[in-house]
Design a protein around this motif. Structure first.
Motif, short mmCIF file in Angstrom:
data_model
loop_
_atom_site.label_atom_id
_atom_site.label_comp_id
_atom_site.label_asym_id
_atom_site.label_seq_id
_atom_site.Cartn_x
_atom_site.Cartn_y
_atom_site.Cartn_z
N UNK A 1 0.77 -1.23 0.00
CA UNK A 1 0.00 0.00 0.00
C UNK A 1 0.80 1.27 0.00
N UNK A 2 2.12 1.20 -0.22
CA UNK A 2 2.92 2.42 -0.24
C UNK A 2 3.00 3.00 -1.65
N UNK A 3 3.40 4.25 -1.79
CA UNK A 3 3.62 4.81 -3.13
C UNK A 3 4.69 4.05 -3.90
N UNK A 4 5.60 3.42 -3.18
CA UNK A 4 6.72 2.72 -3.81
C UNK A 4 6.24 1.42 -4.47
N UNK A 5 5.31 0.74 -3.82
CA UNK A 5 4.68 -0.44 -4.43
C UNK A 5 3.94 -0.04 -5.71
N UNK A 6 3.12 0.99 -5.60
CA UNK A 6 2.31 1.39 -6.75
C UNK A 6 3.18 1.80 -7.93
N UNK A 7 4.23 2.57 -7.65
CA UNK A 7 5.13 3.00 -8.72
C UNK A 7 5.81 1.81 -9.37
N UNK A 8 6.35 0.90 -8.55
CA UNK A 8 7.09 -0.22 -9.12
C UNK A 8 6.18 -1.11 -9.96
N UNK A 9 4.98 -1.39 -9.46
CA UNK A 9 4.05 -2.25 -10.19
C UNK A 9 3.67 -1.68 -11.55
N UNK A 10 3.67 -0.36 -11.65
CA UNK A 10 3.31 0.30 -12.91
C UNK A 10 4.50 0.47 -13.86
N UNK A 11 5.69 0.12 -13.38
CA UNK A 11 6.90 0.38 -14.17
C UNK A 11 7.21 -0.77 -15.13
N UNK A 12 7.98 -0.43 -16.14
CA UNK A 12 8.48 -1.45 -17.06
C UNK A 12 9.36 -2.45 -16.34
N UNK A 13 10.05 -1.99 -15.32
CA UNK A 13 10.96 -2.87 -14.59
C UNK A 13 10.21 -4.02 -13.92
N UNK A 14 8.99 -3.79 -13.46
CA UNK A 14 8.22 -4.86 -12.83
C UNK A 14 7.97 -6.00 -13.82
N UNK A 15 7.66 -5.65 -15.05
CA UNK A 15 7.45 -6.69 -16.07
C UNK A 15 8.73 -7.48 -16.29
N UNK A 16 9.85 -6.78 -16.28
CA UNK A 16 11.13 -7.44 -16.52
C UNK A 16 11.53 -8.34 -15.36
N UNK A 17 11.29 -7.89 -14.13
CA UNK A 17 11.68 -8.72 -13.00
C UNK A 17 10.75 -9.91 -12.82
N UNK A 18 9.49 -9.78 -13.20
CA UNK A 18 8.60 -10.94 -13.21
C UNK A 18 9.08 -11.96 -14.24
#
Length: 219
Positions: free
Chosen positions: A81-98
């Motif tokens: 629930x932090x801004x950091x979770x929301x930002x990362x989940x919306x980033x291209x990097x999240x797709x790459x790390x998944x």
């Protein structure tokens, strides 16, 4: 993804550590030597834009002040629930790390977030190519090591990596940012996902520190 009272670090879902820390040579983003190489599609796709931001012109003090501005931000009861979770989940990097680690983007919603916090600070400072971005602390540390920006000296704005059990990169549990070296065997840091799931300023003994990643800041 386990949690402790001390801090919480994200572990890859499938344990494929042979892939961790791989750096793809995609051309230097900076003119200084050694330079950082992009290690993900996001920076390769936006190399011109990243270079235009001139991260080497950003000071360590700027990064520290952004980190300090988040002190007190707290996770929700589920650990997210932090801004950091929301930002990362919306980033291209999240797709790459998944793609690298397995799992799903949704799994980041309540995941340990110390590395996401440091990555977010770098993004907000306009210094992503030199601060880096990842959700997994070991991969993050190895990126600095492979780019020749790794060492054992505390410097303001350095990315600091902790282990509660060992002193090797593969044992890293937690990550934060250095505010200052106290010259007494301790370092003052700004960390996310520490204490009771907050952003806090901490004083850490150097015995807990594995090493430091050094972003390329303006002198």
């Amino acid at each position: 993804m386990t949690k402790t009272v001390l801090s919480h670090a994200l572990t890859p879902a499938n344990g494929l550590r042979l892939l961790m820390g791989a750096t793809v040579a995609a051309g230097a983003l900076f003119t200084a030597t050694p330079a950082f190489a992009a290690d993900h599609q996001g920076d390769r796709a936006t190399g011109v834009q990243a270079a235009a931001k001139k991260p080497a012109q950003i000071t360590a003090d700027t990064v520290i002040k952004i980190a300090e501005s988040q002190v007190g931000v707290t996770e929700n009861a589920a650990g997210g629930g932090t801004p950091f979770h929301a930002w990362y989940m919306a980033s291209q990097r999240a797709k790459e790390t998944v793609a690298r680690d397995g799992g799903s983007i949704q799994a980041y919603a309540n995941a340990p977030w110390c590395a996401m916090f440091v990555s977010w600070v770098g993004e907000k400072a306009g210094a992503r190519p030199t601060v880096g971005w990842d959700a997994y602390t070991i991969t993050y540390a190895k990126w600095f090591e492979k780019n020749g920006h790794w060492g054992t000296q505390a410097k303001p704005g350095a990315v600091v990596y902790f282990s509660w059990d060992d002193k090797s990169i593969d044992s890293i549990d937690h990550v934060g940012l250095v505010k200052k070296d106290n010259q007494d065997g301790t370092v003052t840091t700004i960390e996310g996902n520490t204490g009771n799931g907050k952003v806090e300023e901490r004083i850490r003994p150097t015995s807990q520190i594995v090493g430091y990643g050094y972003p390329q800041y303006k002198a």
